[in-house]
Design a protein around this motif. Structure first.
Motif, PDB file in Angstrom:
ATOM      1  N   ASN A  18       0.829  -1.206   0.000  1.00 57.61           N
ATOM      2  CA  ASN A  18       0.000   0.000   0.000  1.00 57.61           C
ATOM      3  C   ASN A  18       0.863   1.256   0.000  1.00 57.61           C
ATOM      4  O   ASN A  18       1.937   1.286   0.616  1.00 57.61           O
ATOM      5  CB  ASN A  18      -0.924   0.013   1.225  1.00 57.61           C
ATOM      6  CG  ASN A  18      -1.824  -1.215   1.274  1.00 57.61           C
ATOM      7  OD1 ASN A  18      -2.405  -1.608   0.259  1.00 57.61           O
ATOM      8  ND2 ASN A  18      -1.926  -1.832   2.440  1.00 57.61           N
ATOM      9  N   VAL A  19       0.391   2.279  -0.707  1.00 51.21           N
ATOM     10  CA  VAL A  19       1.084   3.568  -0.794  1.00 51.21           C
ATOM     11  C   VAL A  19       0.113   4.665  -0.378  1.00 51.21           C
ATOM     12  O   VAL A  19      -1.048   4.675  -0.804  1.00 51.21           O
ATOM     13  CB  VAL A  19       1.602   3.831  -2.220  1.00 51.21           C
ATOM     14  CG1 VAL A  19       2.381   5.141  -2.276  1.00 51.21           C
ATOM     15  CG2 VAL A  19       2.470   2.680  -2.701  1.00 51.21           C
ATOM     16  N   ASP A  20       0.590   5.581   0.447  1.00 50.21           N
ATOM     17  CA  ASP A  20      -0.244   6.685   0.902  1.00 50.21           C
ATOM     18  C   ASP A  20       0.645   7.884   1.193  1.00 50.21           C
ATOM     19  O   ASP A  20       1.873   7.787   1.165  1.00 50.21           O
ATOM     20  CB  ASP A  20      -1.019   6.270   2.163  1.00 50.21           C
ATOM     21  CG  ASP A  20      -2.233   7.151   2.407  1.00 50.21           C
ATOM     22  OD1 ASP A  20      -2.437   8.114   1.616  1.00 50.21           O
ATOM     23  OD2 ASP A  20      -2.952   6.909   3.390  1.00 50.21           O
ATOM     24  N   LEU A  75       4.075   7.197   2.535  1.00 49.91           N
ATOM     25  CA  LEU A  75       4.029   6.019   3.393  1.00 49.91           C
ATOM     26  C   LEU A  75       3.959   4.763   2.541  1.00 49.91           C
ATOM     27  O   LEU A  75       3.125   4.660   1.636  1.00 49.91           O
ATOM     28  CB  LEU A  75       2.819   6.071   4.328  1.00 49.91           C
ATOM     29  CG  LEU A  75       2.705   7.300   5.235  1.00 49.91           C
ATOM     30  CD1 LEU A  75       1.425   7.219   6.065  1.00 49.91           C
ATOM     31  CD2 LEU A  75       3.925   7.441   6.133  1.00 49.91           C
ATOM     32  N   LEU A  76       4.846   3.815   2.821  1.00 56.96           N
ATOM     33  CA  LEU A  76       4.807   2.498   2.190  1.00 56.96           C
ATOM     34  C   LEU A  76       4.436   1.489   3.271  1.00 56.96           C
ATOM     35  O   LEU A  76       5.195   1.277   4.215  1.00 56.96           O
ATOM     36  CB  LEU A  76       6.170   2.145   1.583  1.00 56.96           C
ATOM     37  CG  LEU A  76       6.704   3.100   0.499  1.00 56.96           C
ATOM     38  CD1 LEU A  76       8.060   2.630   0.007  1.00 56.96           C
ATOM     39  CD2 LEU A  76       5.720   3.244  -0.642  1.00 56.96           C
ATOM     40  N   ASP A  77       3.238   0.938   3.136  1.00 59.39           N
ATOM     41  CA  ASP A  77       2.693   0.042   4.167  1.00 59.39           C
ATOM     42  C   ASP A  77       2.666   0.723   5.531  1.00 59.39           C
ATOM     43  O   ASP A  77       2.952   0.111   6.572  1.00 59.39           O
ATOM     44  CB  ASP A  77       3.517  -1.251   4.250  1.00 59.39           C
ATOM     45  CG  ASP A  77       3.316  -2.133   3.026  1.00 59.39           C
ATOM     46  OD1 ASP A  77       2.302  -1.953   2.337  1.00 59.39           O
ATOM     47  OD2 ASP A  77       4.190  -2.986   2.759  1.00 59.39           O
ATOM     48  N   ALA A  89       3.856   9.491  -5.096  1.00 59.49           N
ATOM     49  CA  ALA A  89       3.125   8.325  -4.589  1.00 59.49           C
ATOM     50  C   ALA A  89       2.502   7.542  -5.729  1.00 59.49           C
ATOM     51  O   ALA A  89       2.439   6.303  -5.696  1.00 59.49           O
ATOM     52  CB  ALA A  89       2.054   8.765  -3.596  1.00 59.49           C
ATOM     53  N   THR A  90       2.058   8.250  -6.761  1.00 62.78           N
ATOM     54  CA  THR A  90       1.511   7.580  -7.937  1.00 62.78           C
ATOM     55  C   THR A  90       2.576   6.740  -8.635  1.00 62.78           C
ATOM     56  O   THR A  90       2.292   5.635  -9.122  1.00 62.78           O
ATOM     57  CB  THR A  90       0.932   8.612  -8.922  1.00 62.78           C
ATOM     58  OG1 THR A  90      -0.073   9.381  -8.258  1.00 62.78           O
ATOM     59  CG2 THR A  90       0.316   7.929 -10.138  1.00 62.78           C
ATOM     60  N   GLU A  91       3.803   7.252  -8.698  1.00 65.77           N
ATOM     61  CA  GLU A  91       4.884   6.471  -9.299  1.00 65.77           C
ATOM     62  C   GLU A  91       5.125   5.177  -8.527  1.00 65.77           C
ATOM     63  O   GLU A  91       5.332   4.116  -9.130  1.00 65.77           O
ATOM     64  CB  GLU A  91       6.175   7.296  -9.333  1.00 65.77           C
ATOM     65  CG  GLU A  91       6.153   8.445 -10.328  1.00 65.77           C
ATOM     66  CD  GLU A  91       7.465   9.195 -10.380  1.00 65.77           C
ATOM     67  OE1 GLU A  91       7.739   9.847 -11.399  1.00 65.77           O
ATOM     68  OE2 GLU A  91       8.241   9.123  -9.391  1.00 65.77           O
TER      69      GLU A  91
END
Length: 421
Positions: free
Chosen positions: A174-176, A190-192, A216-218
């Protein structure tokens, strides 16, 4: 060999050899073209019974000659046997002495824990090495567990290195994005649920929400359980700005490097006058030349007919240096990336000042190559790849510059899409 030596002694049994000198002077045996030289002291020869064999003058052709011959042959046989024993003794002593290579001596000063002690047995050294390796392994695992919460150590660091094709195994799902400071409009990725770090393990804090969303889209669009860094140009440029351009020495180095090649700028060096290519160059670069004259004055040299371009006037260089040093680390990153891709500082600056768009910058940078392609043909798998690569390397800094200057109400998707079209 012994039989041939025996026959030689029989033929020369009547002669006598004096052993009164301090050393034998070279007893040379020439047998079938084979030459062998042996030296010995009189004491050694006498001890081995050879002295009597060589000094005995035979008075009888039957009995005493055979006795002298037998004694001499047995003496040389004894001499060869003792030499073999000496060689075996020296070999075993050498093996015992070189039980451990000499490199352990030099390594002992560097790492005493892992250096085997030459005075200990091999089993003791192997046990000590295993124990130290186990200690290091436990320290490594403890570092992973301890750093898992604050993200100082990411799973990507030990999962897989960059492969030969430039990819890395994907280690997140997950990316946020998350706001770090509401007053300064700073965001992180944020990655996970864990904050992303820069390549230098620093905090990856981005100056606005639009840029955080774009990067984050990348990360979110990486597929097939692989991370492809070459498909993440905004991430690369942002990492450069945060890790390198923020350092004054690095910033100063890039300013000097841009000024170093300013005299031979691609937008300045043109084909000799009167040719068709020169007319095409001047027409393609017209917008860049008009902006450059307004920015740096009419004294700017824009008409060099040789690859050994004429130096720019000193006042132009000083003005260009002033413009470059007024840039922020983010703007310098975009300018240097665009200038390096186009091989022209003027084209890179014009692109980041929005004087030209990425497609116009692409034509300016490839005007000579496109001219040759029209006359000699287009090579698939060669020219098309070069064009696509250059388009990305020019569009990425332009898009990053637009995002940095965008207002909060602007849509990042529209900005990036318009920049990459």
């Amino acid at each position: 060999m012994k039989r041939m030596l025996k026959q030689l002694l029989i033929d020369n049994s009547k002669s006598s050899i004096s052993l009164t000198s301090s050393r034998f002077s070279e007893v040379v045996l020439l047998v079938g073209g084979f030459c062998r030289t042996r030296t010995a002291t009189p004491t050694t020869v006498a001890a081995r019974g050879v002295s009597s064999a060589f000094t005995t003058r035979s008075s009888s052709r039957d009995g005493k000659k055979s006795i002298a011959t037998s004694s001499t042959a047995s003496s040389f046989s004894s001499l060869d046997g003792n030499d073999d024993e000496t060689a075996n003794t020296a070999s075993s002593a050498s093996k015992k002495k070189n039980k451990y290579p000499s490199k352990f001596d030099s390594n002992e000063k560097v790492n005493k824990d892992f250096t085997p002690n030459r005075y200990q047995t091999q089993e003791e050294n192997e046990l000590k090495t295993k124990q130290m390796r186990e200690v290091k392994r436990k320290e490594y695992l403890e570092k992973i567990v301890k750093s898992e919460n604050n993200r100082d150590f990411q799973s990507s660091d030990h999962a897989n290195a960059i492969g030969g094709d430039g990819t890395v195994t994907k280690y997140y799902e997950n990316v946020d994005i998350r706001e770090v400071s509401s007053t300064q409009n700073q965001y992180e990725i944020l990655l996970d649920g864990k904050p992303l770090k820069s390549p230098k393990r620093a905090q990856f804090i981005l100056p606005n929400k639009l840029l955080a969303s774009a990067i984050a889209t990348e990360w979110a669009t990486q597929e097939d359980d692989l991370i492809r860094p070459f498909t993440m140009p905004l991430m690369q440029l942002s990492s450069t700005a945060l890790d390198h351009m923020s350092d004054y020495a690095t910033f100063d180095f890039h300013v000097k490097k841009l000024l170093e090649f300013f005299d031979a700028d691609q937008a300045v060096v043109a084909h000799p006058s009167g040719s068709e290519l020169r007319e095409i160059q001047l027409k393609t670069l017209k917008k860049v030349h008009d902006w450059a004259r307004r920015e740096f004055g009419e004294q700017l040299n824009l008409s060099s007919d040789s690859i050994f371009a004429q130096p720019q006037p000193e006042e132009v260089k000083l003005l260009m240096e002033k413009r470059l040093r007024s840039l922020s680390p983010w703007e310098m990153t975009c300018t240097f990336a665009a200038a390096a891709a186009a091989k022209s500082l003027l084209i890179g600056l014009a692109l980041n000042r929005n004087i030209i768009d990425p497609e116009e910058a692409l034509k300016c940078a490839r005007v000579e190559e496109d001219y040759q392609i029209e006359r000699h043909g287009f090579v698939e798998g060669g020219h098309d790849i070069d064009i696509s690569d250059l388009r990305v390397r020019l569009t990425a800094p332009h898009a990053l510059n637009l995002i940095l200057k965008a207002k909060m109400g602007d849509d990042v998707d529209i900005l990036v899409r318009n920049s990459f079209m």
